[in-house]
Design an enzyme around this catalytic site. Structure first.
Site, mmCIF file in Angstrom:
data_model
loop_
_atom_site.group_PDB
_atom_site.id
_atom_site.type_symbol
_atom_site.label_atom_id
_atom_site.label_comp_id
_atom_site.label_asym_id
_atom_site.label_seq_id
_atom_site.Cartn_x
_atom_site.Cartn_y
_atom_site.Cartn_z
ATOM 1 N N ASN A 173 -1.516 -4.457 -8.337
ATOM 2 C CA ASN A 173 -1.056 -5.821 -8.069
ATOM 3 C C ASN A 173 -1.184 -6.082 -6.581
ATOM 4 O O ASN A 173 -1.044 -5.172 -5.773
ATOM 5 C CB ASN A 173 0.426 -5.938 -8.480
ATOM 6 C CG ASN A 173 1.008 -7.308 -8.189
ATOM 7 O OD1 ASN A 173 0.399 -8.336 -8.512
ATOM 8 N ND2 ASN A 173 2.170 -7.339 -7.568
ATOM 9 N N MET A 202 1.221 -14.498 -12.444
ATOM 10 C CA MET A 202 2.609 -14.814 -12.136
ATOM 11 C C MET A 202 3.556 -14.633 -13.324
ATOM 12 O O MET A 202 4.363 -15.508 -13.627
ATOM 13 C CB MET A 202 2.690 -16.252 -11.592
ATOM 14 C CG MET A 202 1.785 -16.489 -10.406
ATOM 15 S SD MET A 202 1.944 -15.234 -9.105
ATOM 16 C CE MET A 202 2.844 -16.166 -7.915
ATOM 17 N N HIS A 252 0.511 -8.247 -3.473
ATOM 18 C CA HIS A 252 1.738 -8.980 -3.139
ATOM 19 C C HIS A 252 1.633 -9.498 -1.706
ATOM 20 O O HIS A 252 1.244 -8.743 -0.805
ATOM 21 C CB HIS A 252 2.944 -8.040 -3.288
ATOM 22 C CG HIS A 252 4.234 -8.750 -3.049
ATOM 23 N ND1 HIS A 252 4.782 -9.622 -3.979
ATOM 24 C CD2 HIS A 252 5.057 -8.773 -1.973
ATOM 25 C CE1 HIS A 252 5.892 -10.130 -3.490
ATOM 26 N NE2 HIS A 252 6.086 -9.639 -2.280
ATOM 27 N N GLY A 270 -7.302 -17.948 -7.964
ATOM 28 C CA GLY A 270 -8.259 -16.857 -8.166
ATOM 29 C C GLY A 270 -9.050 -16.453 -6.945
ATOM 30 O O GLY A 270 -10.148 -15.892 -7.069
ATOM 31 N N SER A 271 -8.497 -16.675 -5.745
ATOM 32 C CA SER A 271 -9.282 -16.274 -4.567
ATOM 33 C C SER A 271 -9.323 -14.745 -4.416
ATOM 34 O O SER A 271 -10.307 -14.193 -3.913
ATOM 35 C CB SER A 271 -8.761 -16.948 -3.292
ATOM 36 O OG SER A 271 -7.495 -16.478 -2.941
ATOM 37 N N ASN A 272 -8.295 -14.059 -4.877
ATOM 38 C CA ASN A 272 -8.356 -12.584 -4.855
ATOM 39 C C ASN A 272 -9.337 -12.058 -5.898
ATOM 40 O O ASN A 272 -10.040 -11.066 -5.667
ATOM 41 C CB ASN A 272 -6.964 -11.986 -5.049
ATOM 42 C CG ASN A 272 -6.181 -11.978 -3.759
ATOM 43 O OD1 ASN A 272 -6.491 -11.231 -2.844
ATOM 44 N ND2 ASN A 272 -5.188 -12.855 -3.665
HETATM 45 C C1 GAR Z 1 -1.719 -14.572 -3.657
HETATM 46 O O1 GAR Z 1 -1.160 -14.952 -2.433
HETATM 47 C C2 GAR Z 1 -1.020 -13.361 -4.227
HETATM 48 O O2 GAR Z 1 -0.638 -12.440 -3.255
HETATM 49 C C3 GAR Z 1 0.187 -13.986 -4.869
HETATM 50 O O3 GAR Z 1 -0.310 -15.159 -5.478
HETATM 51 C C4 GAR Z 1 -1.437 -15.628 -4.729
HETATM 52 C C5 GAR Z 1 -2.608 -15.801 -5.669
HETATM 53 O O4 GAR Z 1 -3.693 -16.385 -5.007
HETATM 54 N N1 GAR Z 1 0.792 -13.126 -5.839
HETATM 55 C C6 GAR Z 1 2.104 -12.997 -5.995
HETATM 56 O O5 GAR Z 1 2.905 -13.629 -5.354
HETATM 57 C C7 GAR Z 1 2.521 -11.999 -7.064
HETATM 58 N N2 GAR Z 1 3.951 -11.909 -7.101
HETATM 59 P P1 GAR Z 1 -5.140 -16.365 -5.661
HETATM 60 O O6 GAR Z 1 -4.967 -16.919 -7.080
HETATM 61 O O7 GAR Z 1 -5.960 -17.271 -4.815
HETATM 62 O O8 GAR Z 1 -5.629 -14.955 -5.657
#
Ligand code: GAR
Length: 205
Positions: free
Chosen positions: A110, A93, A112, A15-17
């Site tokens: 989204n 995911m 990526h 969940g950092s995004n």
């Molecule tokens: C991120 O790197 C995002 O780009 C990727 O999962 C990670 C989630 O990190 N998403 C994908 O690969 C989607 N196909 P987060 O939970 O710290 O935000």
């Protein structure tokens, strides 16, 4: 008081995004509020982040449902009950059903971890490293029926030829993801984008 746009977030992990959106709101950069965090994983750290600041959470896990259609119907129901204006997939995911995609056309984004249309699907950073590309980055796009094929809103690039492994690539790209996510959600909250087919135009004041 105007609370700006209502944002629903779907996240499966760290969940950092998601955190970058929380920070953007707190610092006045995003004109909106997060009305719901939905996760398909009961142990996602994103849920902890939401609880800390009292954002409502829902866990919608695949095993509770007969099929994906029923699972996504529940997600649509939750998002609609909160009247969300924008749905953000922040490390969610799962492949979405066409029903969920249609319900939020041009209202769902989204992030990526690669420069689309290169390296779509899982583990974009590993794919990029193994391909030997010298530059990679991240992409924020609207979600359409394909896998990572929707109209591109914003991309940020970085050289990765100094990275010794895919983990270093991921570490280098992650802070760019946070900046790009925050910027896009901020612009969306201010109605700055116009979508024309595959083109997303940024409208200046
Ligand atoms: C991120 O790197 C995002 O780009 C990727 O999962 C990670 C989630 O990190 N998403 C994908 O690969 C989607 N196909 P987060 O939970 O710290 O935000």
């Amino acid at each position: 008081m105007d609370m700006g746009i209502k944002i629903g977030v779907l996240a499966s992990g760290r969940g950092s995004n998601f955190q970058s959106i929380i920070d953007g709101i707190k610092e006045g950069d995003i004109d909106g509020e997060i009305v719901m965090l939905i996760s398909d994983k009961a142990d996602a750290y994103a849920l902890e982040r939401a609880k800390q600041i009292e954002i409502p959470i829902e866990v919608v896990s695949r095993k509770e449902f007969e099929n994906r259609e029923k699972m996504d119907a529940r997600i649509i129901e939750i998002l609609n009950s909160q009247n969300v204006d924008l749905v953000v997939l922040a490390g969610y995911m799962r492949i979405l059903t066409p029903e969920l995609i249609k319900a939020f056309k041009h209202k769902m984004i989204n992030i990526h971890p690669a420069l689309l249309p290169s390296f779509p699907g899982l583990d974009g950073q590993i794919q990029a490293f193994e391909h030997g590309v010298k530059v990679s980055g991240c992409t924020v796009h609207f979600v359409d029926e394909g896998t990572d094929t929707g109209p591109i809103i914003e991309q940020t690039c970085v050289r990765i030829d100094d990275c010794k492994n895919a983990h270093e690539v991921a570490e280098k790209i992650l802070p760019l993801e946070h900046q790009t996510m925050r910027k896009v959600v901020s612009n969306l909250s201010k109605g700055k984008y116009v979508v024309e087919g595959k083109m997303v135009r940024y409208e200046k004041d």
